[in-house]
Scaffold this motif. Structure first.
Motif, PDB file in Angstrom:
ATOM      1  N   GLY A 127      25.525   9.743   5.349  1.00 51.73           N
ATOM      2  CA  GLY A 127      26.532   9.703   4.283  1.00 51.73           C
ATOM      3  C   GLY A 127      26.192   8.702   3.195  1.00 51.73           C
ATOM      4  N   ALA A 128      25.749   9.226   2.054  1.00 48.34           N
ATOM      5  CA  ALA A 128      25.524   8.372   0.885  1.00 48.34           C
ATOM      6  C   ALA A 128      26.494   8.771  -0.228  1.00 48.34           C
ATOM      7  N   THR A 129      26.614  10.094  -0.455  1.00 47.49           N
ATOM      8  CA  THR A 129      27.406  10.610  -1.584  1.00 47.49           C
ATOM      9  C   THR A 129      28.907  10.326  -1.386  1.00 47.49           C
ATOM     10  N   ARG A 132      33.059   9.970  -6.146  1.00 50.23           N
ATOM     11  CA  ARG A 132      32.702   9.592  -7.534  1.00 50.23           C
ATOM     12  C   ARG A 132      31.282   9.986  -7.906  1.00 50.23           C
ATOM     13  N   GLY A 133      30.494  10.436  -6.956  1.00 46.98           N
ATOM     14  CA  GLY A 133      29.153  10.897  -7.313  1.00 46.98           C
ATOM     15  C   GLY A 133      28.075  10.489  -6.324  1.00 46.98           C
ATOM     16  N   GLY A 134      26.921  11.161  -6.467  1.00 45.58           N
ATOM     17  CA  GLY A 134      25.830  10.916  -5.534  1.00 45.58           C
ATOM     18  C   GLY A 134      24.550  10.442  -6.195  1.00 45.58           C
ATOM     19  N   TYR A 159      30.526  15.654   0.748  1.00 51.60           N
ATOM     20  CA  TYR A 159      29.371  16.578   0.786  1.00 51.60           C
ATOM     21  C   TYR A 159      28.380  16.136   1.863  1.00 51.60           C
ATOM     22  N   ILE A 160      28.901  15.904   3.051  1.00 46.55           N
ATOM     23  CA  ILE A 160      28.035  15.443   4.141  1.00 46.55           C
ATOM     24  C   ILE A 160      27.678  16.629   5.035  1.00 46.55           C
ATOM     25  N   SER A 161      26.373  16.924   5.109  1.00 42.60           N
ATOM     26  CA  SER A 161      25.914  18.061   5.906  1.00 42.60           C
ATOM     27  C   SER A 161      26.120  17.777   7.392  1.00 42.60           C
ATOM     28  N   ASN A 162      26.665  18.758   8.061  1.00 43.88           N
ATOM     29  CA  ASN A 162      26.865  18.752   9.521  1.00 43.88           C
ATOM     30  C   ASN A 162      27.846  17.692  10.009  1.00 43.88           C
ATOM     31  N   ASP A 203      33.629  24.983   0.729  1.00 45.62           N
ATOM     32  CA  ASP A 203      33.151  26.364   0.769  1.00 45.62           C
ATOM     33  C   ASP A 203      31.961  26.443  -0.194  1.00 45.62           C
ATOM     34  N   THR A 204      30.767  26.443   0.334  1.00 47.68           N
ATOM     35  CA  THR A 204      29.587  26.356  -0.528  1.00 47.68           C
ATOM     36  C   THR A 204      28.937  27.718  -0.744  1.00 47.68           C
ATOM     37  N   MET A 205      28.043  27.742  -1.734  1.00 45.92           N
ATOM     38  CA  MET A 205      27.372  28.984  -2.122  1.00 45.92           C
ATOM     39  C   MET A 205      26.403  29.473  -1.038  1.00 45.92           C
ATOM     40  N   ASP A 211      27.744  23.074   8.109  1.00 45.40           N
ATOM     41  CA  ASP A 211      28.955  22.685   7.377  1.00 45.40           C
ATOM     42  C   ASP A 211      28.672  21.521   6.418  1.00 45.40           C
ATOM     43  N   VAL A 212      29.524  21.404   5.423  1.00 49.33           N
ATOM     44  CA  VAL A 212      29.423  20.308   4.446  1.00 49.33           C
ATOM     45  C   VAL A 212      30.839  19.784   4.250  1.00 49.33           C
ATOM     46  N   GLY A 213      31.074  18.543   4.624  1.00 49.23           N
ATOM     47  CA  GLY A 213      32.456  18.073   4.617  1.00 49.23           C
ATOM     48  C   GLY A 213      32.632  16.681   4.061  1.00 49.23           C
ATOM     49  N   ARG A 360      18.944  27.321  -3.631  1.00 48.61           N
ATOM     50  CA  ARG A 360      19.476  26.613  -4.803  1.00 48.61           C
ATOM     51  C   ARG A 360      19.867  25.165  -4.511  1.00 48.61           C
ATOM     52  N   LEU A 361      20.288  24.900  -3.269  1.00 45.55           N
ATOM     53  CA  LEU A 361      20.701  23.531  -2.931  1.00 45.55           C
ATOM     54  C   LEU A 361      19.579  22.527  -3.185  1.00 45.55           C
ATOM     55  N   SER A 362      18.338  22.982  -3.006  1.00 46.61           N
ATOM     56  CA  SER A 362      17.212  22.045  -3.079  1.00 46.61           C
ATOM     57  C   SER A 362      17.141  21.336  -4.432  1.00 46.61           C
ATOM     58  N   ARG A 363      17.722  21.917  -5.459  1.00 45.94           N
ATOM     59  CA  ARG A 363      17.645  21.284  -6.781  1.00 45.94           C
ATOM     60  C   ARG A 363      18.746  20.246  -6.982  1.00 45.94           C
ATOM     61  N   LEU A 364      19.625  20.123  -5.944  1.00 48.83           N
ATOM     62  CA  LEU A 364      20.700  19.121  -5.992  1.00 48.83           C
ATOM     63  C   LEU A 364      20.572  18.100  -4.862  1.00 48.83           C
ATOM     64  N   GLY A 365      20.405  18.612  -3.640  1.00 52.15           N
ATOM     65  CA  GLY A 365      20.380  17.719  -2.467  1.00 52.15           C
ATOM     66  C   GLY A 365      19.049  16.983  -2.346  1.00 52.15           C
ATOM     67  N   GLY A 366      19.120  15.793  -1.758  1.00 46.65           N
ATOM     68  CA  GLY A 366      17.897  14.995  -1.554  1.00 46.65           C
ATOM     69  C   GLY A 366      17.337  14.482  -2.864  1.00 46.65           C
ATOM     70  N   ALA A 373      12.981  13.902 -11.817  1.00 50.40           N
ATOM     71  CA  ALA A 373      12.198  13.880 -13.063  1.00 50.40           C
ATOM     72  C   ALA A 373      12.129  12.450 -13.610  1.00 50.40           C
ATOM     73  N   ASP A 374      13.246  11.718 -13.494  1.00 54.87           N
ATOM     74  CA  ASP A 374      13.258  10.315 -13.927  1.00 54.87           C
ATOM     75  C   ASP A 374      12.261   9.494 -13.118  1.00 54.87           C
ATOM     76  N   MET A 375      12.207   9.792 -11.833  1.00 53.82           N
ATOM     77  CA  MET A 375      11.296   9.046 -10.955  1.00 53.82           C
ATOM     78  C   MET A 375       9.832   9.335 -11.320  1.00 53.82           C
TER      79      MET A 375
HETATM   80  C1  LIG Z   1      25.307  21.612   0.478  1.00 55.04           C
HETATM   81  C2  LIG Z   1      25.203  20.147   0.191  1.00 55.04           C
HETATM   82  C3  LIG Z   1      24.827  19.279   1.206  1.00 55.04           C
HETATM   83  C4  LIG Z   1      24.759  17.897   0.959  1.00 55.04           C
HETATM   84  N1  LIG Z   1      24.485  17.050   1.990  1.00 55.04           N
HETATM   85  C5  LIG Z   1      24.559  15.705   1.780  1.00 55.04           C
HETATM   86  C6  LIG Z   1      24.435  14.798   2.867  1.00 55.04           C
HETATM   87  O1  LIG Z   1      24.220  15.187   4.021  1.00 55.04           O
HETATM   88  N2  LIG Z   1      24.595  13.477   2.627  1.00 55.04           N
HETATM   89  C7  LIG Z   1      24.826  12.990   1.369  1.00 55.04           C
HETATM   90  O2  LIG Z   1      24.951  11.787   1.219  1.00 55.04           O
HETATM   91  N3  LIG Z   1      24.961  13.828   0.309  1.00 55.04           N
HETATM   92  C8  LIG Z   1      24.825  15.170   0.489  1.00 55.04           C
HETATM   93  N4  LIG Z   1      24.979  16.033  -0.568  1.00 55.04           N
HETATM   94  C9  LIG Z   1      25.237  15.496  -1.886  1.00 55.04           C
HETATM   95  C10 LIG Z   1      24.023  15.511  -2.815  1.00 55.04           C
HETATM   96  O3  LIG Z   1      23.063  14.595  -2.375  1.00 55.04           O
HETATM   97  C11 LIG Z   1      24.579  15.207  -4.200  1.00 55.04           C
HETATM   98  O4  LIG Z   1      25.229  16.376  -4.624  1.00 55.04           O
HETATM   99  C12 LIG Z   1      23.531  14.797  -5.188  1.00 55.04           C
HETATM  100  O5  LIG Z   1      23.030  13.536  -4.863  1.00 55.04           O
HETATM  101  C13 LIG Z   1      24.107  14.754  -6.619  1.00 55.04           C
HETATM  102  O6  LIG Z   1      25.261  14.025  -6.666  1.00 55.04           O
HETATM  103  P1  LIG Z   1      26.594  14.657  -7.334  1.00 55.04           P
HETATM  104  O7  LIG Z   1      26.791  16.011  -6.761  1.00 55.04           O
HETATM  105  O8  LIG Z   1      27.685  13.688  -7.170  1.00 55.04           O
HETATM  106  O9  LIG Z   1      26.231  14.829  -8.833  1.00 55.04           O
HETATM  107  P2  LIG Z   1      26.372  13.725 -10.014  1.00 55.04           P
HETATM  108  O10 LIG Z   1      25.807  12.441  -9.548  1.00 55.04           O
HETATM  109  O11 LIG Z   1      27.805  13.745 -10.450  1.00 55.04           O
HETATM  110  O12 LIG Z   1      25.471  14.379 -11.115  1.00 55.04           O
HETATM  111  C14 LIG Z   1      25.885  15.496 -11.915  1.00 55.04           C
HETATM  112  C15 LIG Z   1      24.722  15.944 -12.805  1.00 55.04           C
HETATM  113  O13 LIG Z   1      24.312  14.854 -13.654  1.00 55.04           O
HETATM  114  C16 LIG Z   1      22.931  14.620 -13.488  1.00 55.04           C
HETATM  115  N5  LIG Z   1      22.631  13.197 -13.623  1.00 55.04           N
HETATM  116  C17 LIG Z   1      23.141  12.187 -12.913  1.00 55.04           C
HETATM  117  N6  LIG Z   1      22.575  11.019 -13.289  1.00 55.04           N
HETATM  118  C18 LIG Z   1      21.704  11.335 -14.265  1.00 55.04           C
HETATM  119  C19 LIG Z   1      20.812  10.571 -15.073  1.00 55.04           C
HETATM  120  N7  LIG Z   1      20.710   9.247 -14.937  1.00 55.04           N
HETATM  121  N8  LIG Z   1      20.054  11.221 -15.996  1.00 55.04           N
HETATM  122  C20 LIG Z   1      20.158  12.567 -16.144  1.00 55.04           C
HETATM  123  N9  LIG Z   1      20.978  13.340 -15.419  1.00 55.04           N
HETATM  124  C21 LIG Z   1      21.741  12.723 -14.499  1.00 55.04           C
HETATM  125  C22 LIG Z   1      22.617  15.084 -12.078  1.00 55.04           C
HETATM  126  O14 LIG Z   1      21.234  15.325 -11.928  1.00 55.04           O
HETATM  127  C23 LIG Z   1      23.469  16.322 -11.987  1.00 55.04           C
HETATM  128  O15 LIG Z   1      22.809  17.393 -12.616  1.00 55.04           O
HETATM  129  C24 LIG Z   1      25.017  17.408  -0.348  1.00 55.04           C
HETATM  130  C25 LIG Z   1      25.345  18.297  -1.391  1.00 55.04           C
HETATM  131  C26 LIG Z   1      25.447  19.648  -1.131  1.00 55.04           C
HETATM  132  C27 LIG Z   1      25.827  20.566  -2.250  1.00 55.04           C
END
Ligand SMILES: Cc1cc2nc3c(=O)[nH]c(=O)nc-3n(C[C@H](O)[C@H](O)[C@H](O)COP(=O)(O)OP(=O)(O)OC[C@H]3O[C@@H](n4cnc5c(N)ncnc54)[C@H](O)[C@@H]3O)c2cc1C
Length: 405
Positions: A127-129, A132-134, A159-162, A203-205, A211-213, A360-366, A373-375
């Motif tokens: 659990g990191a996210t 208020r955001g991840g 958004y914590i997997s499992n 309820d995810t795509m 599960d994600v909770g 599609r998740l891969s472009r958000l998670g991890g 891209a910033d990194m």
């Molecule tokens: C199915 C699923 C499983 C997940 N599992 C886990 C899990 O097990 N544990 C966990 O901790 N999290 C989990 N997550 C959360 C995931 O890691 C976060 O969704 C992700 O880190 C992005 O955070 P956010 O959704 O709050 O988006 P935000 O931080 O709100 O970002 C929104 C948008 O703004 C962009 N953005 C943010 N900062 C910048 C910047 N500085 N410059 C440019 N663009 C920026 C982002 O890239 C994104 O496109 C999961 C998410 C999903 C959907």
């Protein structure tokens, strides 16, 4: 039969043997199980217990974190072939939960927890996210306060997997009155501890098998709930994320390869008029472009795996760059495969629509595309004297020419 003969055909006999064992372990489950996990939106705890008992996690970790990376990749590819939800759960268990305990675990209780996790008796999530955001952990609200005999951990993780089937969550929290916003720490929080509530699920795509909770907590914990040293949790999490990112790359590439092979097989069989659709140049060239892209991804994955295994280090910028490109490419390849199948690709009778949703998740998670891209950008935004000199020389002669005609 394995759909993946190693990453770019470079697999050693030893890893091929491990792959074979993973396949054997997965044969305990069948299509009905995979379907029921998707429908229930949970992977039963017993599945991780069965894989742990069969030695999956112990064998993954036998050679250590980095040197065991070829096995991690083989494990992800094989599991992803049967269920991407299970691949996500197994990756969290192995690379984050076990990874953290292997690296940082000390004392009797943490060591016992590691043994339980390796055998699948304890399931962990991360659990990191937060609501208020991840992307930016600087704004983290979850707080750890030192109290007599231990810690009080207060916060909410979203958004914590499992989280619905795990026993423990590894929580990233800020310390009370931190000197820096990045002074975070890692805590082990049992999900059945007093003061811990699972608020529900989203309820995810895609990735319906997992599960994600959301979980909220205000819990008093013993001193040994802290994993590693306090204040360095961000560094720990960043290191563990390298393994998760590489695992995501392996899964993406495996899914794209499966989708492409399905599309080619279909294009060779389906005829329109007197021609196979494989003979239509518009289709043939698109499939060829996908194959070229896939070979490049496989080759890069093989290189990164090699660096991890040979040098015992995770090339973080290279991994971020691969995840960034693999995410986009895999989504595009799967989309093309779906297109080749026509309406069948859109129907649940064929697996393309599931691959499409899951990838599609891969472009958000991890780490989102933007964060990665910033990194990558931070790795290239460096001094480069030979090229800076070249720019100076070119600039000096960058003058208009006299027209002497
Ligand atoms: C199915 C699923 C499983 C997940 N599992 C886990 C899990 O097990 N544990 C966990 O901790 N999290 C989990 N997550 C959360 C995931 O890691 C976060 O969704 C992700 O880190 C992005 O955070 P956010 O959704 O709050 O988006 P935000 O931080 O709100 O970002 C929104 C948008 O703004 C962009 N953005 C943010 N900062 C910048 C910047 N500085 N410059 C440019 N663009 C920026 C982002 O890239 C994104 O496109 C999961 C998410 C999903 C959907």
């Amino acid at each position: 039969m394995s759909l993946h003969r190693g990453y770019a055909g470079t697999e050693s006999d030893e890893v091929a043997g491990f792959r074979e064992q993973v396949r054997g372990m997965l044969s305990a489950f069948d299509e009905k199980d995979f379907e029921s996990w998707e429908q229930d939106r949970h992977i039963p705890k017993e599945v991780i217990a069965s894989l742990g008992e069969a030695g999956l996690f112990r064998r993954r970790w036998e050679r250590g974190a980095e040197r065991g990376v070829p096995r991690l990749v083989a494990m992800c590819q094989e599991i992803c072939d049967v269920s991407s939800g299970l691949a996500l759960v197994a990756m969290g268990q192995s690379e984050v939960f076990i990874g953290a305990l292997q690296w940082l675990g000390k004392g009797e209780r943490q060591k016992a927890l590691l043994e339980d996790a390796l055998d699948g008796r304890t399931v962990g999530c991360f659990g990191a996210t937060e609501p208020r955001g991840g992307s930016s952990l600087a704004g983290m609200r979850t707080t750890a306060v030192a109290v007599e005999g231990g810690w009080r951990l207060t916060g909410c993780k979203r958004y914590i997997s499992n989280v619905g089937r795990a026993d423990q969550i590894l929580v990233l929290a800020k310390m009370e009155n931190p000197a820096h916003v990045g002074d975070l720490s890692l805590f082990l929080l049992p999900l059945d501890h007093p003061g811990v509530t699972i608020d529900g699920f989203f309820d995810t795509m895609g990735l319906h098998g997992c599960d994600v909770g959301q979980v909220t907590f205000d819990a008093e914990l013993p001193a040994d709930a802290l994993l590693g040293n306090h204040g360095v949790g961000l560094l720990y999490a960043t290191h563990l994320l390298q393994f998760e990112r590489l695992a995501i790359c392996a899964q993406l590439i495996a899914s794209a390869a499966t989708a492409l092979r399905l599309a080619v097989a279909y294009a060779r069989r389906r005829s329109i008029g007197n021609d196979r659709i494989m003979d239509k140049q518009a289709i043939r060239h698109r499939l060829a472009a996908c194959q070229a892209e896939l070979w490049n991804l496989e080759a890069r994955l093989a290189q990164l795996v090699d660096i991890a295994q040979r040098d015992g280090r995770m090339p973080s910028h290279g991994i971020a760059a691969l995840k960034l490109t693999a995410g986009e490419s895999a989504c595009r390849i799967i989309d093309t495969a779906m297109q080749v199948f026509g309406a069948r690709g859109y129907s649940k009778n064929f697996p393309l629509e599931r691959f499409w949703r899951d990838a599609r998740l891969s472009r958000l998670g991890g780490g989102t595309d933007e964060v990665l891209a910033d990194m990558v950008a931070s790795g290239i935004d460096r001094q480069d004297p030979p090229f800076e000199d070249l720019i100076s020389r070119l600039s000096m002669s960058d003058l208009p020419r006299m027209d002497d005609r």
